[in-house]
Design a protein around this motif. Sequence first.
Motif, PDB file in Angstrom:
ATOM      1  N   ASP A  40       0.786  -0.889  -0.091  1.00 54.96           N
ATOM      2  CA  ASP A  40      -0.075   0.032  -0.268  1.00 54.96           C
ATOM      3  C   ASP A  40       0.935   1.107  -0.091  1.00 54.96           C
ATOM      4  N   PRO A  41       1.804   1.457  -0.940  1.00 53.73           N
ATOM      5  CA  PRO A  41       2.558   2.681  -1.129  1.00 53.73           C
ATOM      6  C   PRO A  41       1.803   4.028  -1.166  1.00 53.73           C
ATOM      7  N   GLU A  42       0.489   4.014  -1.336  1.00 56.82           N
ATOM      8  CA  GLU A  42      -0.129   5.293  -1.294  1.00 56.82           C
ATOM      9  C   GLU A  42      -0.313   5.825   0.057  1.00 56.82           C
ATOM     10  N   THR A  43      -0.721   4.873   0.917  1.00 59.40           N
ATOM     11  CA  THR A  43      -0.694   5.243   2.429  1.00 59.40           C
ATOM     12  C   THR A  43       0.505   5.175   3.165  1.00 59.40           C
ATOM     13  N   PHE A  44       1.221   4.205   2.741  1.00 57.59           N
ATOM     14  CA  PHE A  44       2.577   4.149   3.473  1.00 57.59           C
ATOM     15  C   PHE A  44       3.625   4.371   2.329  1.00 57.59           C
ATOM     16  N   ARG A  45       4.075   5.765   2.541  1.00 55.75           N
ATOM     17  CA  ARG A  45       5.141   6.089   1.371  1.00 55.75           C
ATOM     18  C   ARG A  45       6.352   5.789   1.697  1.00 55.75           C
ATOM     19  N   PRO A  46       7.155   5.860   0.628  1.00 53.20           N
ATOM     20  CA  PRO A  46       8.523   5.651   0.577  1.00 53.20           C
ATOM     21  C   PRO A  46       9.594   6.721   0.587  1.00 53.20           C
ATOM     22  N   ASP A  47       8.540   7.994   1.184  1.00 56.00           N
ATOM     23  CA  ASP A  47       9.551   9.441   0.889  1.00 56.00           C
ATOM     24  C   ASP A  47      10.685   9.418   1.857  1.00 56.00           C
ATOM     25  N   ASN A  48      10.627   8.714   3.062  1.00 57.08           N
ATOM     26  CA  ASN A  48      11.527   8.883   4.029  1.00 57.08           C
ATOM     27  C   ASN A  48      12.703   7.546   3.825  1.00 57.08           C
ATOM     28  N   LEU A  75      14.015   5.788  -7.246  1.00 54.62           N
ATOM     29  CA  LEU A  75      13.622   4.375  -7.098  1.00 54.62           C
ATOM     30  C   LEU A  75      13.237   4.121  -5.766  1.00 54.62           C
ATOM     31  N   ALA A  76      13.783   3.930  -4.678  1.00 57.86           N
ATOM     32  CA  ALA A  76      13.515   3.331  -3.346  1.00 57.86           C
ATOM     33  C   ALA A  76      12.834   4.509  -2.840  1.00 57.86           C
ATOM     34  N   ASN A  77      12.861   5.798  -3.027  1.00 62.76           N
ATOM     35  CA  ASN A  77      12.158   6.839  -2.220  1.00 62.76           C
ATOM     36  C   ASN A  77      10.944   7.459  -3.277  1.00 62.76           C
ATOM     37  N   ASN A  78      10.732   7.109  -4.332  1.00 60.76           N
ATOM     38  CA  ASN A  78       9.624   7.239  -5.384  1.00 60.76           C
ATOM     39  C   ASN A  78       8.300   6.813  -5.339  1.00 60.76           C
ATOM     40  N   ALA A  79       7.350   7.406  -4.774  1.00 58.04           N
ATOM     41  CA  ALA A  79       5.797   6.955  -5.047  1.00 58.04           C
ATOM     42  C   ALA A  79       5.202   7.844  -6.250  1.00 58.04           C
ATOM     43  N   GLY A  80       5.903   8.313  -6.831  1.00 62.41           N
ATOM     44  CA  GLY A  80       5.070   9.200  -8.028  1.00 62.41           C
ATOM     45  C   GLY A  80       5.128   8.683  -9.264  1.00 62.41           C
ATOM     46  N   PRO A  81       4.819   9.286 -10.576  1.00 58.88           N
ATOM     47  CA  PRO A  81       4.553   8.632 -11.681  1.00 58.88           C
ATOM     48  C   PRO A  81       6.069   8.331 -12.480  1.00 58.88           C
ATOM     49  N   SER A  82       6.889   8.958 -12.180  1.00 57.85           N
ATOM     50  CA  SER A  82       8.504   8.871 -12.751  1.00 57.85           C
ATOM     51  C   SER A  82       8.891   7.379 -12.238  1.00 57.85           C
ATOM     52  N   HIS A  83       8.373   6.870 -11.225  1.00 60.08           N
ATOM     53  CA  HIS A  83       8.838   5.635 -10.660  1.00 60.08           C
ATOM     54  C   HIS A  83       9.020   4.728 -11.612  1.00 60.08           C
ATOM     55  N   ARG A  84       7.880   4.237 -12.277  1.00 59.56           N
ATOM     56  CA  ARG A  84       7.654   2.989 -13.054  1.00 59.56           C
ATOM     57  C   ARG A  84       8.660   3.213 -14.379  1.00 59.56           C
ATOM     58  N   THR A 265      15.581  -4.141   8.429  1.00 59.09           N
ATOM     59  CA  THR A 265      14.405  -3.306   8.302  1.00 59.09           C
ATOM     60  C   THR A 265      14.571  -2.362   7.096  1.00 59.09           C
ATOM     61  N   TRP A 266      13.322  -1.873   6.989  1.00 60.51           N
ATOM     62  CA  TRP A 266      13.174  -0.556   5.961  1.00 60.51           C
ATOM     63  C   TRP A 266      12.200   0.390   6.173  1.00 60.51           C
ATOM     64  N   ARG A 267      12.201   1.411   5.809  1.00 57.26           N
ATOM     65  CA  ARG A 267      11.404   2.570   6.447  1.00 57.26           C
ATOM     66  C   ARG A 267      10.185   2.994   5.291  1.00 57.26           C
ATOM     67  N   ARG A 268       9.253   3.419   5.961  1.00 58.91           N
ATOM     68  CA  ARG A 268       8.079   4.126   5.352  1.00 58.91           C
ATOM     69  C   ARG A 268       7.418   5.098   6.150  1.00 58.91           C
ATOM     70  N   VAL A 269       6.539   5.921   5.322  1.00 61.34           N
ATOM     71  CA  VAL A 269       5.927   7.215   6.248  1.00 61.34           C
ATOM     72  C   VAL A 269       4.454   7.242   6.102  1.00 61.34           C
ATOM     73  N   THR A 270       3.516   7.477   6.982  1.00 61.79           N
ATOM     74  CA  THR A 270       2.424   7.235   6.391  1.00 61.79           C
ATOM     75  C   THR A 270       1.679   8.589   6.046  1.00 61.79           C
ATOM     76  N   ALA A 271       0.993   8.556   5.101  1.00 60.58           N
ATOM     77  CA  ALA A 271       0.341   9.715   4.347  1.00 60.58           C
ATOM     78  C   ALA A 271      -0.781  10.197   4.882  1.00 60.58           C
ATOM     79  N   VAL A 272      -1.570   9.486   5.453  1.00 60.35           N
ATOM     80  CA  VAL A 272      -2.883   9.995   6.336  1.00 60.35           C
ATOM     81  C   VAL A 272      -2.767   8.897   7.717  1.00 60.35           C
TER      82      VAL A 272
END
Length: 358
Positions: A40-48, A75-84, A265-272
């Motif tokens: 669920d990369p929209e809710t748990f984003r890879p920004d961090n 790559l690892a920190n990208n949840a936007g359209p440029s990732h694919r 381990t790996w990190r994520r950050v909540t969007a909401v």
Amino acid sequence: MFQERSRKLGQVSSCPARFDEELGIWVVDDPGEVRGVLLDPETFRPDNALVAHTPLSVKALRVLSSVGFALPPTLANNAGPSHRPIRAAVARFFSPARVAAIEPFTRRLVSERVDAAWELLDSGPVDLVETIAAEPPALVVLEMLGVRDVDVPALKAWSRDSLELFWGWPGEDRQLELAHSAAEFYGWLRTRTEAARRLAGDDLFGVLAGLGLTDEEICAVAYFLLIAGQETTSQLISTAFHRMLTEPAENPVEQVLAEASSVPTWRRVTAVPVSVGEVELPADAPVLLGLTGHGGPADLAFGIGLHRCLGAGLARLEARVAVERAEPLLAAVRLVEEPPPMLELLSFRAPSRLLVRR
């Protein structure tokens, strides 16, 4: 201090998510919950994912700024359209066919270093990390990416320093040293990027330039790939060697991936605001995911979903070859230091040295 932090991160908890006061981060260890977060990369984003765990000092930031250091979403920190498109371009370098084709080269590199270790043992203790595990993964990933004329010892030093800078707990003086190393690495990446602009090729830099990426985006992709694509594999091999020396297993690579991967381990950050199990997490909450050692499958060590490790197949191949080729040597030696000195970072853990004698 690092050992205590690592011990805490490895603790099993029945709570689906708990806030670690010392780390300042929500910890999720249950494999099912981890899987759900990663899918669920929209809710748990890879920004961090690539943000320094220990905030960088003003002095360190000035050093990095002097070379234009930047890690924009790629790559690892990208949840936007440029990732694919970026991921698709890089993934071609690590296709199953290319991974299979690199095995003879990998086997030759490892065999040369295992033979050298046998000879060195006649003179005294040998460090299996530096002698066998360190350089082959770097040479292999450079071959896969078509990147030539690289000072491999420098690349290894840059990689280790960057891992400590972004995932460690360096004090201000140490942080400044690491920042100078990262700046030197980034300057080298800038030079390679500029060369690719002048003369397009089919190596990593040429392909990324052909995508129309900015210089900062090209450097960010290469920075991450040239560290993660080899240093984590060296750590996986080192961890598997340690397991074979202390707890021989039928399939040590898969056992290590399931129980004690070098990337625990790996990190994520909540969007909401969101619930993990019955635990409510606020928006903008940093989350630390336990990838290994909590009863999940070995494959979870490489992540899952849109950001699954592109080099998973290659890492498994390299570790398998190293274990197979080194098995007779490992059966003939014993550890001089037990436990060995360890690399202990937020998301990276492995023996930093495996000193053995006959």
